[in-house]
Enzyme design. Structure first.
Site, short mmCIF file in Angstrom:
data_model
loop_
_atom_site.label_atom_id
_atom_site.label_comp_id
_atom_site.label_asym_id
_atom_site.label_seq_id
_atom_site.Cartn_x
_atom_site.Cartn_y
_atom_site.Cartn_z
N LYS A 1 0.84 -1.20 0.00
CA LYS A 1 0.00 0.00 0.00
C LYS A 1 0.88 1.26 0.00
O LYS A 1 2.06 1.20 0.34
CB LYS A 1 -0.90 0.02 1.25
CG LYS A 1 -1.91 -1.11 1.33
CD LYS A 1 -2.68 -1.03 2.64
CE LYS A 1 -3.67 -2.17 2.80
NZ LYS A 1 -4.82 -2.06 1.88
N ARG B 1 -9.92 -12.17 1.76
CA ARG B 1 -10.71 -13.27 1.18
C ARG B 1 -9.98 -14.60 1.26
O ARG B 1 -10.61 -15.66 1.30
CB ARG B 1 -11.09 -12.92 -0.26
CG ARG B 1 -9.94 -12.83 -1.23
CD ARG B 1 -10.27 -12.02 -2.47
NE ARG B 1 -10.40 -10.60 -2.16
CZ ARG B 1 -10.76 -9.68 -3.05
NH1 ARG B 1 -11.02 -10.03 -4.30
NH2 ARG B 1 -10.86 -8.42 -2.71
#
Length: 501
Positions: free
Chosen positions: A284, A358
């Site tokens: 990020k 996920r």
């Protein structure tokens, strides 16, 4: 803070401040009429002089009232009676507490029955009043020095809710008990979410789970699944996320036994617990990276819920799972291009290591099949796409079961803890196609919230499942950053509704 029901608002011990709602028709309730009469028409004169209009967002604090010199009265404008709703009711408590916090008031009394809301009873009003008050008194100062902590103390100690109908006293006391338990659990969740990542890691989450079982030994059992156990189970997707961190992944399973009947199926609550998310190799940017400690908000919500459930002793069987991990960058981190074999046997091509939530959840969704659940709900700060689509007011809902989705929507409407259902149309699944594995872990740049849920739905086909994407609602960003505790109100109401079906 102590909460009480009162049937006499002139007892000296709680006469510091009275809080009334007033609509724009300016009709005085019976209690205000008593004050008005005793003060030689003081309130009526204020209305005549347009000092009180009853408009929404208006508030007026009265001091030095004739014949009531030591009493303060706070009027809160409610607007038009026919338009007054749950949202406005909740906002009034935020307004009132923000005013009261600045005053030297030790006790106050709310006249909640004067806040007329269509189809809403006194129990609901008091329960949600307690919850709203506690929310607005919340602060996280655990790491402030003792000198700084004193700056945030307030004088308020007791809050009373006035009821003129003695038949509602029991209901009012139940509302206080329930509201306080919910707000206590919400505070626990917010405190946990707000903890810094150098302290709150997967081991810390596991320790909190164990402490909960010690506090409620007759109701809760806890099992900790470590990385060695997960490896034996084939939870390779889950384990891949934490490979780059020295803090090992741990899955904390909190089993609440509220009923002994074996035929009562389990409700499963899964919380994503990434205690810090650097993005991994797909790293990020530095902007707001400190807020990636909130990527374990789902786990914090589940932990708070398990506390609420235990306090209320709900006759349900509920399993809460804190799926702890940390997504860091190192020579051991998983990479774009890796192919992982999940616990289900399905293979996943990694295209983006920042789509890690996920991967954790897919293995947990497979793991919980062993419990033959009635329903499974996962709560996760899963996608930035959810924030783009729904902003910071509304949680994303995706589900493979219409009944479950409607039950969650009903609870949302009852609490105004907002959610919005998004589709899982067949066409979206094609975005997850991979030419080297059964699926990719991300789709194209469009509909990211939906394709993430499509991915999860491939692992939740054996039970009714709902996914709550709380990326936009679990915390507030910026200078005043902090956990919101959402969607605890919604999920608590969902569980309470289970008892009355």
């Amino acid at each position: 803070m102590r909460y009480h029901i009162s049937t006499n608002f002139f007892k000296k011990k709680y006469s510091d401040c009275l809080v009334f709602g007033i609509f724009d028709d300016l009709q005085l309730c019976e209690s205000v009429k008593v004050i008005d009469s005793g003060s030689d028409g003081y309130v009526s004169r204020l209305i005549k002089d347009n000092e009180i209009s009853g408009q929404i967002n208006e508030s007026l604090l009265l001091h030095s009232i004739p014949n009531f010199q030591k009493l303060k009265i706070l009027f809160l404008g409610c607007g038009k009676k026919e338009r007054f709703n749950i949202n406005l009711y909740q906002k009034l408590f935020k307004t009132s507490i923000n005013i009261i916090k600045k005053l030297s008031v030790k006790a106050l009394i709310y006249f909640v029955t004067d806040f007329h809301i269509k189809n809403i009873n006194t129990y609901w009003k008091i329960r949600h009043a307690v919850s709203e008050i506690q929310d607005n008194l919340y602060s996280f100062k655990n790491f402030k020095t003792s000198n700084n902590k004193n700056k945030f103390k307030i004088s308020l100690e007791d809050i009373y809710f006035y009821l003129s109908d003695h038949d509602e006293i029991n209901s009012g006391n139940n509302a206080i008990q329930h509201g306080y338990a919910i707000s206590k659990g919400k505070k626990i969740a917010r405190d946990l979410s707000n903890m810094p990542p150098n302290i709150c890691n997967s081991s810390y989450l596991a320790d909190q789970a164990m402490k909960l079982s010690q506090y409620y030994p007759d109701l809760i059992d806890v099992e900790i699944i470590n990385d060695i156990d997960m490896n034996k189970l084939g939870m390779n997707a889950y384990l891949s996320v934490g490979k780059g961190s020295k803090n090992k992944s741990l899955m904390s399973i909190i089993k609440y036994h509220g009923i002994s009947f074996s035929q009562c199926k389990n409700i499963i609550l899964i919380g994503k617990g990434v205690t810090f998310d650097s993005g991994g190799i797909s790293i990020k940017t530095s902007r707001d990276l400190d807020e990636m400690k909130f990527d374990m908000s789902g786990a914090a919500i589940v932990f708070g819920l398990m506390s609420i459930i235990s306090d209320l002793k709900l006759p349900l069987n509920i399993i809460g799972i804190l799926a702890g991990s940390e997504n860091m960058v190192s020579s051991m981190s998983f990479r774009p291009g890796d192919i992982l074999t999940t616990m289900s046997g399905k293979t996943v091509e990694i295209l983006n290591t920042d789509a890690e939530g996920r991967l954790i959840l897919c293995d947990v969704l497979t793991y919980v099949e062993r419990f033959s659940p009635e329903v499974v709900i996962d709560i996760a700060t899963l996608t930035g796409a959810c924030v783009v689509a729904l902003g910071h007011h509304t949680t994303g809902l995706l589900s493979n079961n219409d009944i479950l989705a409607k039950d969650l929507q009903k609870a949302s409407k009852q609490t105004r803890d907002l959610i919005w259902r998004m589709p899982l149309f067949e066409e979206y699944y094609k975005d997850l196609d991979s030419n080297v594995a059964d699926m990719a872990n991300v789709g194209t740049n469009s509909a990211g919230m939906i394709t993430a849920a499509c991915f999860l739905s491939k692992f939740s086909q054996k039970y009714a499942w709902a996914h709550l994407d709380v990326a936009g609602t679990a915390w507030i960003s910026g200078k005043n950053k902090g956990s919101t505790g959402r969607p605890i109100n919604l999920l608590t109401q969902f569980l309470l509704n289970k008892l009355y079906k």
